[in-house]
Design a protein around this motif. Structure first.
Motif, PDB file in Angstrom:
ATOM      1  N   ALA A   1      29.093  11.422  -0.684  1.00  0.00           N
ATOM      2  CA  ALA A   1      29.823  10.913   0.483  1.00  0.00           C
ATOM      3  C   ALA A   1      28.948   9.972   1.308  1.00  0.00           C
ATOM      4  O   ALA A   1      29.399   8.898   1.729  1.00  0.00           O
ATOM      5  N   MET A   2      27.696  10.371   1.531  1.00  0.00           N
ATOM      6  CA  MET A   2      26.795   9.504   2.302  1.00  0.00           C
ATOM      7  C   MET A   2      26.465   8.227   1.539  1.00  0.00           C
ATOM      8  O   MET A   2      26.392   7.147   2.122  1.00  0.00           O
ATOM      9  N   ASN A   3      26.303   8.343   0.223  1.00  0.00           N
ATOM     10  CA  ASN A   3      26.027   7.165  -0.591  1.00  0.00           C
ATOM     11  C   ASN A   3      27.199   6.189  -0.535  1.00  0.00           C
ATOM     12  O   ASN A   3      27.002   4.983  -0.417  1.00  0.00           O
ATOM     13  N   ASN A   4      28.418   6.716  -0.597  1.00  0.00           N
ATOM     14  CA  ASN A   4      29.603   5.855  -0.509  1.00  0.00           C
ATOM     15  C   ASN A   4      29.686   5.162   0.851  1.00  0.00           C
ATOM     16  O   ASN A   4      30.052   3.989   0.932  1.00  0.00           O
ATOM     17  N   ALA A   5      29.353   5.894   1.920  1.00  0.00           N
ATOM     18  CA  ALA A   5      29.372   5.304   3.262  1.00  0.00           C
ATOM     19  C   ALA A   5      28.335   4.186   3.369  1.00  0.00           C
ATOM     20  O   ALA A   5      28.626   3.103   3.896  1.00  0.00           O
ATOM     21  N   ILE A   6      27.145   4.449   2.844  1.00  0.00           N
ATOM     22  CA  ILE A   6      26.092   3.434   2.860  1.00  0.00           C
ATOM     23  C   ILE A   6      26.524   2.214   2.055  1.00  0.00           C
ATOM     24  O   ILE A   6      26.326   1.071   2.478  1.00  0.00           O
ATOM     25  N   TYR A   7      27.128   2.453   0.903  1.00  0.00           N
ATOM     26  CA  TYR A   7      27.613   1.355   0.063  1.00  0.00           C
ATOM     27  C   TYR A   7      28.606   0.470   0.810  1.00  0.00           C
ATOM     28  O   TYR A   7      28.499  -0.762   0.786  1.00  0.00           O
TER      29      TYR A   7
ATOM     30  N   GLN B   1      22.867  -2.356  -2.129  1.00  0.00           N
ATOM     31  CA  GLN B   1      21.415  -2.416  -2.218  1.00  0.00           C
ATOM     32  C   GLN B   1      20.805  -1.049  -2.507  1.00  0.00           C
ATOM     33  O   GLN B   1      19.645  -0.954  -2.859  1.00  0.00           O
ATOM     34  N   THR B   2      21.589  -0.010  -2.350  1.00  0.00           N
ATOM     35  CA  THR B   2      21.126   1.350  -2.557  1.00  0.00           C
ATOM     36  C   THR B   2      21.544   1.825  -3.946  1.00  0.00           C
ATOM     37  O   THR B   2      22.647   1.535  -4.393  1.00  0.00           O
ATOM     38  N   LEU B   3      20.660   2.550  -4.612  1.00  0.00           N
ATOM     39  CA  LEU B   3      20.998   3.127  -5.911  1.00  0.00           C
ATOM     40  C   LEU B   3      22.095   4.175  -5.754  1.00  0.00           C
ATOM     41  O   LEU B   3      22.215   4.808  -4.702  1.00  0.00           O
ATOM     42  N   THR B   4      22.863   4.399  -6.804  1.00  0.00           N
ATOM     43  CA  THR B   4      23.845   5.479  -6.790  1.00  0.00           C
ATOM     44  C   THR B   4      23.105   6.812  -6.852  1.00  0.00           C
ATOM     45  O   THR B   4      21.916   6.859  -7.179  1.00  0.00           O
ATOM     46  N   VAL B   5      23.801   7.888  -6.567  1.00  0.00           N
ATOM     47  CA  VAL B   5      23.190   9.215  -6.608  1.00  0.00           C
ATOM     48  C   VAL B   5      22.630   9.498  -7.998  1.00  0.00           C
ATOM     49  O   VAL B   5      21.491   9.947  -8.146  1.00  0.00           O
TER      50      VAL B   5
END
Length: 73
Positions: free
Chosen positions: A42-48, A59-63
Motif C-alpha cells: 500500500a505504501m509502495n503504491n502511494a509512493i508510486y 523511481q522507487t523499486l517495487t516491493v
C-alpha cells in the motif's frame, strides 16, 4: 510533493525491514502471505502515484524488487 514522499518513505522502510525478516524466516510460501506485505504494498503504491505526479515516472523499486535485492535465498 517531495516532502510527502519522504515522509511515507520513512514508514515504508520500517515496514520493509519487518517484511524482510518475515520473508527470511521462510515461514511463508509466498511473499504476499507475510503479514507486513499488505502495508508495504500500500505504501509502495502511494509512493508510486506521488512519484508519477511529481517526477513523471516511478523511481522507487517495487516491493518484490526490494526483497530480491536485499534478501539472498
Amino acid at each position: 510533493m517531495d516532502h510527502v514522499i519522504n515522509a511515507i518513505m520513512s514508514y515504508y522502510e520500517i515496514e520493509l525491514d519487518e517484511l524482510i525478516q518475515e520473508w527470511a524466516s521462510e515461514q511463508y510460501k509466498k511473499l504476499s502471505d507475510c503479514p507486513s506485505y499488505a502495508s508495504c504494498k500500500a505504501m509502495n503504491n502511494a509512493i508510486y502515484e506521488l512519484e508519477k505526479y511529481y517526477y513523471g515516472k516511478r523511481q522507487t523499486l517495487t516491493v518484490k524488487e526490494v526483497i530480491k535485492w536485499r534478501v539472498v535465498k
